[in-house]
Design a protein around this motif. Sequence first.
Motif, PDB file in Angstrom:
ATOM      1  N   LYS A 107      58.141 -47.900  21.633  1.00  0.00           N
ATOM      2  CA  LYS A 107      56.854 -47.203  21.772  1.00  0.00           C
ATOM      3  C   LYS A 107      56.515 -46.447  20.489  1.00  0.00           C
ATOM      4  O   LYS A 107      55.377 -46.468  20.025  1.00  0.00           O
ATOM      5  N   GLY A 127      55.156 -48.635  17.809  1.00  0.00           N
ATOM      6  CA  GLY A 127      53.919 -49.336  18.116  1.00  0.00           C
ATOM      7  C   GLY A 127      54.098 -50.761  18.587  1.00  0.00           C
ATOM      8  O   GLY A 127      53.169 -51.571  18.520  1.00  0.00           O
ATOM      9  N   PHE A 153      55.798 -51.477  21.796  1.00  0.00           N
ATOM     10  CA  PHE A 153      55.718 -51.451  23.254  1.00  0.00           C
ATOM     11  C   PHE A 153      54.534 -50.615  23.730  1.00  0.00           C
ATOM     12  O   PHE A 153      54.107 -49.670  23.055  1.00  0.00           O
ATOM     13  N   ASN A 154      54.058 -50.959  24.915  1.00  0.00           N
ATOM     14  CA  ASN A 154      53.037 -50.156  25.576  1.00  0.00           C
ATOM     15  C   ASN A 154      53.629 -48.824  26.022  1.00  0.00           C
ATOM     16  O   ASN A 154      54.842 -48.698  26.214  1.00  0.00           O
ATOM     17  N   GLN A 155      52.760 -47.850  26.236  1.00  0.00           N
ATOM     18  CA  GLN A 155      53.204 -46.512  26.659  1.00  0.00           C
ATOM     19  C   GLN A 155      53.427 -46.501  28.172  1.00  0.00           C
ATOM     20  O   GLN A 155      52.611 -46.005  28.944  1.00  0.00           O
ATOM     21  N   LEU A 156      54.547 -47.079  28.585  1.00  0.00           N
ATOM     22  CA  LEU A 156      54.887 -47.164  30.003  1.00  0.00           C
ATOM     23  C   LEU A 156      56.130 -46.331  30.298  1.00  0.00           C
ATOM     24  O   LEU A 156      56.925 -46.051  29.409  1.00  0.00           O
ATOM     25  N   GLN A 214      54.151 -56.727  30.378  1.00  0.00           N
ATOM     26  CA  GLN A 214      54.084 -55.292  30.670  1.00  0.00           C
ATOM     27  C   GLN A 214      54.519 -54.459  29.464  1.00  0.00           C
ATOM     28  O   GLN A 214      53.900 -53.442  29.150  1.00  0.00           O
ATOM     29  N   LYS A 268      53.025 -54.916  23.420  1.00  0.00           N
ATOM     30  CA  LYS A 268      51.594 -54.893  23.153  1.00  0.00           C
ATOM     31  C   LYS A 268      51.113 -56.320  22.922  1.00  0.00           C
ATOM     32  O   LYS A 268      51.878 -57.164  22.422  1.00  0.00           O
ATOM     33  N   PRO A 269      49.851 -56.642  23.281  1.00  0.00           N
ATOM     34  CA  PRO A 269      49.370 -58.032  23.196  1.00  0.00           C
ATOM     35  C   PRO A 269      49.630 -58.711  21.853  1.00  0.00           C
ATOM     36  O   PRO A 269      50.034 -59.874  21.808  1.00  0.00           O
ATOM     37  N   LYS A 308      52.009 -58.212  19.912  1.00  0.00           N
ATOM     38  CA  LYS A 308      53.449 -58.310  19.624  1.00  0.00           C
ATOM     39  C   LYS A 308      54.168 -59.294  20.556  1.00  0.00           C
ATOM     40  O   LYS A 308      55.390 -59.431  20.502  1.00  0.00           O
TER      41      LYS A 308
END
Length: 221
Positions: free
Chosen positions: A140, A143, A145-148, A190, A193-194, A196
Amino acid sequence: MNSQISDKKNETRAKLMNKLLPYLRKNGLQSVRMDEISRVMEISRATLYKYFSTKEEIVEFIVDGFIEYMKELTHNPLDSVQSFGTRFLQIFEQTISLVVYFSDIILQDLETSYPDLFDRFNEAMKEREEKILAFFEEGKQKGIFNQLNGRLLIKQDEILRGMFDVKFLMTNQFTVQQVLYDYFQLKRIQLFKPEKLTAIDDEVLMPKIEHLTQKVTKNLF
């Protein structure tokens, strides 16, 4: 020389355990007897006692083996998007193996009959979870991974126990390979990021999925 003998013995013990684990997954630990174990391993009781003195020793060998397996989670530097993809794939493989081999009945029997081993296994699982959470956090921050919520992503893996059920697969006309591939894609979409998502090439993924399919199928049917 003694080291070579010990290595050879452990190699044989591991091969025997591979025959036993699918049986234990379905039948548990508590009621299984040594004569039953030797039958499943396809060896005589006399030969079995050369490698394992007691059932407790067998259970300890299983637990210790998986604890070592969990410790194999690499500490290689995460210096590229691809390195995050490689680590993610390793975590996925471990998750599938742990879910497949440590069925609900095995975990219940372990907690009831072998509480010390259960505690050791649980502690190793917690340490593994912390490593995975740190991995998610690093992704995360960079940059990728998504912020989950990482703990929710880990908790989500519990649904695999219900999916790796023969009745569930047959009722829904799913193959093991389809479940593995679709669940992997779900986790990847999930987390990454798109832009990546190409961190893991399907040419690398599919042989892994095929290997896991064989492993899961062997333990289910």
